[in-house]
Design an enzyme around this catalytic site. Structure first.
Site, PDB file in Angstrom:
ATOM      1  CE  LYS A 191      -0.862  -8.333   3.611  1.00 60.47           C
ATOM      2  NZ  LYS A 191       0.087  -9.182   3.097  1.00 60.47           N
ATOM      3  NE  ARG A 192      -0.568  -5.185  -7.015  1.00 59.47           N
ATOM      4  CZ  ARG A 192      -0.234  -5.357  -8.272  1.00 59.47           C
ATOM      5  NH1 ARG A 192       0.866  -5.447  -8.845  1.00 59.47           N
ATOM      6  NH2 ARG A 192      -1.222  -4.682  -8.753  1.00 59.47           N
ATOM      7  CE  LYS A 199       8.938 -11.719   0.889  1.00 62.90           C
ATOM      8  NZ  LYS A 199       8.039 -10.439  -0.255  1.00 62.90           N
ATOM      9  CG  HIS A 221       0.759 -18.966  -7.338  1.00 63.90           C
ATOM     10  ND1 HIS A 221       1.053 -18.454  -6.522  1.00 63.90           N
ATOM     11  CD2 HIS A 221       0.802 -20.009  -8.065  1.00 63.90           C
ATOM     12  CE1 HIS A 221       2.836 -19.460  -6.632  1.00 63.90           C
ATOM     13  NE2 HIS A 221       2.354 -19.794  -7.712  1.00 63.90           N
ATOM     14  CE  LYS A 224      -2.512  -9.772  -1.981  1.00 68.37           C
ATOM     15  NZ  LYS A 224      -1.561 -10.707  -0.505  1.00 68.37           N
ATOM     16  CB  THR A 284       5.702 -15.104   0.500  1.00 71.73           C
ATOM     17  OG1 THR A 284       4.996 -13.956  -0.324  1.00 71.73           O
ATOM     18  CG2 THR A 284       5.529 -16.501   0.233  1.00 71.73           C
TER      19      THR A 284
HETATM   20  C1  LIG Z   1       6.571 -11.341  -0.520  1.00 69.93           C
HETATM   21  C2  LIG Z   1       6.861  -9.839  -1.349  1.00 69.93           C
HETATM   22  C3  LIG Z   1       5.620  -9.303  -1.444  1.00 69.93           C
HETATM   23  C4  LIG Z   1       3.912 -10.488  -1.122  1.00 69.93           C
HETATM   24  O1  LIG Z   1       2.782 -10.347  -0.426  1.00 69.93           O
HETATM   25  P1  LIG Z   1       1.906 -11.253   0.408  1.00 69.93           P
HETATM   26  O2  LIG Z   1       2.219  -9.889   1.991  1.00 69.93           O
HETATM   27  O3  LIG Z   1       2.265 -12.086   0.535  1.00 69.93           O
HETATM   28  O4  LIG Z   1       0.707 -10.534  -0.519  1.00 69.93           O
HETATM   29  C5  LIG Z   1       4.495  -8.617  -2.439  1.00 69.93           C
HETATM   30  N1  LIG Z   1       5.963  -7.754  -2.995  1.00 69.93           N
HETATM   31  C6  LIG Z   1       7.424  -7.845  -2.734  1.00 69.93           C
HETATM   32  C7  LIG Z   1       7.391  -6.370  -2.938  1.00 69.93           C
HETATM   33  C8  LIG Z   1       7.111  -8.880  -1.500  1.00 69.93           C
HETATM   34  O5  LIG Z   1       8.334  -8.726  -0.964  1.00 69.93           O
END
Ligand SMILES: *Cc1c(COP(=O)(O)O)cnc(C)c1O
Length: 826
Positions: free
Chosen positions: A553-554, A665, A360, A559, A661
């Site tokens: 995101k985190r 979305k 990952h 990032k 991911t």
């Molecule tokens: C999809 C998702 C993530 C991952 O987000 P990234 O932008 O790919 O880091 C993290 N937290 C939640 C709650 C998510 O639904």
């Protein structure tokens, strides 16, 4: 052809809710609290699920399909209630039934705590995979830990993140089943006694150990509309037995207390680090605990109906989600040899054919390494096995490379050995002990093959493959965005729900004025829904006519939330100094949790909130910019946010984000990507076309080249670029805090004048001007309504590749080789 719907008895559901409220709480509907109504409704749904669950088990018993065990320390499931209704195809029926009782289904859904047994992308991926496996009809077990406290709840106090424990099990979990009949014992510590038994066999016996009882809790995982119910089995730890006060000597008493302490601590809490290892002893205990219990279960299940343990791999495959579950390699070897009497070579063949590993990240701080002494003390028998695996592997390296021209055998050993420098390297164990190694996006897999795992790739190229991540459209569109889901179904039918590639039929509407207007009207309604949430939670009024620019995101330096907020600071400065300049109003929406000990990340949250405070209160800018930090970003509010996004910020330093991911979305929901050529962004742009995304910044190759040469000097940019200079000075001149020194650490991260190799490691200043330019292009595109509507629609139309159904089908075809389960059609 109209597909059959699963049968669902609405009247039975209503009767069941009324009955549950009465028998659980001795109340009428009028007296029951929303939480009680949620519980009563959830139990009614569970009844419907149980029938399907039993049917699935029966079909599996008859058909004997190969099973995938998806082993993961994290499952970021999000709420189950609404999702279960969606997959039962009963959402509308239940909504009506509750309406008739005078109850709003959204209020009921909101009573459920978010099961947050994961940090971020890695845990959410596991959850999406389980949804797809059940929907595609493959038999799967999710194997994980039932943390008593999941990911902490984030509150914001005075702009700072404060962590609050997440007691998600406080009111119980109506969907889970405790299965004490499947409990397993897991042993820690002690020593290994080696002796020869009567038959002449060498026996390895762990003695003087501590033991805990692993108790499984099963959660149903529903397929969409097919009646399939798989299982997420999460383990809790209990002491082996309450010690008896009348029969102990001092030693036993001490041991009993220790065992009880171990059991009570094991599953207390999820480590809240994303892409970073804490290296804590308890974490290694958690890993071995759930892996040992899960591997024992998988072997037991196989032996129930098969007698040749040497063929285990024909009916089971283990997918290891990152290196966290890698101890499974050695645990499977141990059980096959010590419990089922296979020879080393026999056990090794089964193990390699059973295990597969997903990588990952390539970031060094996330690569798991355990000190040998800790590993050996905690898992003495497992350590012996790892030592032997390593010995044989190093032998193999020597045989293969000694006397090969131009190859330094010692350097091969240094880069590939499992035990080296007194450390156990878990990634190396996973690669050697399995038959498949995959990255999670094309770019990421290429970087693994060419750089990080180059020596392994050269030695065993057949193991390497790519599986670009995906997401489930059932949760992130059908459930999260009902308006858009209904609109799409009206246009192209409902085939997209189980076959996202059908979204490409929407392309024919891209230039259709009416379709564009409808699409943007739905986006507007979703922005109003989010605006309402923001007003309620942040007490900030935002304008749904402004551009909703979203980065959720985190919080992590790679990032680059800092790049985003610096750009906002710059824009604010720009608007104040040129009040008459044209500027399309923007609402910058952030959501992010920082690991509790990650100071730079936490200070970035404070900066975002401080900037928000100043900007949102400054009447002189006429509301042209608003900044919102959404507290406690998690799956449930993510669903609202994705549906409302215009711009999807995916601005990681190129080469650092393995896939992402969140990008998928938002694309699914018609947001346009503003991003770097990193992770799955590369493939998103490839699908949607360069004209329908905003790409900027250094390439991964450029970043890696700079890194090889020790970085770059950000002072050159600071001195030559007045925009950069102005915005950096705002960090330390009191514009956003009374205490001018508060944000100095962030300033130093970027400019560190003492140690230039540690300055701006994430290339924020290097990419700053390109990022500003990309933001300008966004505003220009958005101002052209028709152009933007086309772009947004095209993003939804081109997202077909990014379904986790596609990812899972690739795993099945290329790695797992599973058989579909046929369920009786009702
Ligand atoms: C999809 C998702 C993530 C991952 O987000 P990234 O932008 O790919 O880091 C993290 N937290 C939640 C709650 C998510 O639904």
């Amino acid at each position: 052809m109209k597909k059959k719907q699963l049968p669902f008895d609405k009247e039975l559901f209503t009767r069941s809710v009324l009955y549950n409220v009465k028998t659980l709480y001795r109340k009428t509907m009028e007296e029951a609290t929303p939480q009680e109504i949620y519980q009563a409704s959830a139990y009614a749904i569970k009844d419907a699920i149980i029938d399907h669950w039993m049917t699935t088990q029966k079909a599996a018993a008859e058909q004997d399909p190969k099973i995938v065990y998806y082993m993961s320390m994290e499952f970021l499931m999000g709420r189950a209630f609404g999702n279960n209704l969606i997959n039962l195809q009963a959402y509308k029926a239940v909504k009506e039934a509750l309406d008739e009782l005078g109850i709003d289904v959204n209020v009921v859904e909101d009573q459920e705590p978010d099961p947050a047994l994961g940090n971020g992308g890695l845990g959410r991926l596991a959850a999406c995979f389980l949804d797809s496996l059940a929907t595609l009809g493959y038999m799967a077990y999710g194997c994980g830990i039932r943390y008593k406290y999941g990911m902490f709840k984030q509150t914001i106090r005075d702009g700072y993140q404060v962590e609050v424990p997440d007691a998600w099990l406080e009111n119980g979990n109506p969907f889970e089943l405790r299965r004490s009949e499947y409990a397993k014992e897991v042993k820690f510590g002690g020593y290994v006694n080696v002796y020869t038994d009567d038959t002449g066999r060498t026996v390895f016996k762990q003695e003087g150990y501590q033991v805990v009882r692993a108790i499984p809790y099963d959660l149903p995982i529903l397929g969409y509309g097919n009646g399939m119910v798989n299982t997420l089995r999460i383990w809790d730890a209990e002491p082996i037995q309450c010690f008896q006060l009348d029969s102990f000597d001092k030693g036993d008493y001490q041991k009993a207390v220790e065992q009880e302490n171990l059991a009570s601590q094991l599953c207390e809490v999820l480590y809240p680090n994303d892409n970073h290892i804490a290296g804590k002893e308890l974490r290694l205990k958690q890993q071995y605990f759930f892996i040992s219990a899960s591997v024992q279960t998988a072997l037991k299940r196989y032996l129930k109906d098969h007698d040749n343990i040497k063929k285990f791999y024909t009916k089971a495959v283990f997918q290891l989600n990152d290196t966290h579950p890698t101890v499974a390699v050695a645990e499977l070897m141990r059980l096959l040899m010590d419990e089922y009497y296979l020879t080393w070579d026999e056990a090794w063949e089964v193990t390699v054919k059973t295990c597969c590993y997903t990588n990952h990240t390539i970031m060094s701080e996330a690569l798991e390494k355990w000190p040998v002494d800790l590993f050996q003390r905690l898992l003495p028998r497992i350590y012996q096995i790892v030592d032997e695996i390593n010995r044989r592997f190093v032998d193999q390296i020597m045989r293969q490379y000694t006397n090969s021209a131009g190859i330094d055998v010692q350097s091969k050993i240094r880069s590939m050995a499992i035990l080296y420098d007194n450390q156990v390297k878990m990634a190396h164990l996973a690669i050697v002990g399995g038959h498949s190694v995959n990255g999670v996006a094309q770019l990421h897999t290429e970087i693994l093959k060419k750089r990080e795992l180059k020596d392994f790739y050269e030695m065993m190229p057949e193991k390497f493959n790519n599986k670009t991540n995906g997401i489930t459209q059932r949760r992130f569109l059908l459930h999260a965005n009902p308006l858009l889901a209904d609109w799409i179904t009206a246009k192209i039918g409902d085939g997209w729900i189980t076959d996202l590639s059908q979204m490409d039929k929407l392309k024919s509407y891209a230039d259709d004025k009416k379709a564009q207007d409808e699409f943007m009207e739905i986006k507007h309604k979703n922005k109003e829904r989010l605006a309402k949430y923001i007003l309620e939670h942040n007490n900030i009024e935002v304008d749904p006519n402004s551009i909703f620019d979203v980065q959720v995101k985190r919080l992590h330096e790679y990032k680059r939330q800092l790049l985003n907020i610096l750009q906002v600071m710059y824009k604010y400065h720009d608007i104040k100094s040129h009040p008459n300049k044209d500027f399309y109003p923007k609402t910058y929406i952030f959501g992010a949790k920082a690991a509790a000990g990650y100071l730079t990340a936490k200070l970035t949250i404070k900066l975002i909130n401080s900037v928000a405070d100043v900007i949102n209160k400054d009447a002189s800018i006429g509301g042209k910019i608003k900044v919102v930090f959404i507290e406690d970003y998690r799956v449930s509010n993510a669903e609202l946010i994705f549906a409302a996004a215009d711009v999807s910020e995916q601005i990681s330093t190129a080469s650092k984000e393995a896939s992402g991911t969140g990008n998928m979305k938002m694309m699914l929901n018609g947001a346009v990507t503003l991003g770097t050529m990193d992770g799955a962004n590369v493939e998103i742009v490839n699908e949607v076309g360069e004209d329908n995304a905003f790409i900027f910044g250094l390439s991964s190759q450029e970043v890696m080249d700079y890194e090889k040469n020790g970085g770059y000097n950000p002072m050159d940019i600071y001195n030559s670029n007045p925009n950069v200079k102005a915005v950096l000075n705002m960090l330390v001149d009191g514009t956003f805090s009374k205490n001018k020194e508060l944000f100095r650490p962030l300033y130093n991260c970027l400019l560190n004048t003492n140690n230039s190799s540690k300055a701006d490691q994430y290339f924020i200043l290097k990419d700053f001007e390109a990022y500003l330019e990309a933001q300008r292009r966004i505003s220009e595109a958005y101002a052209d309504k028709k152009r933007w509507a086309r772009m947004a629609l095209m993003n939804t139309a081109c997202c077909g590749k990014f379904s986790s159904d596609r990812t899972i089908q690739e795993y099945v075809d290329e790695v797992w080789k599973l058989d579909k389960v046929e369920l009786p059609v009702k």
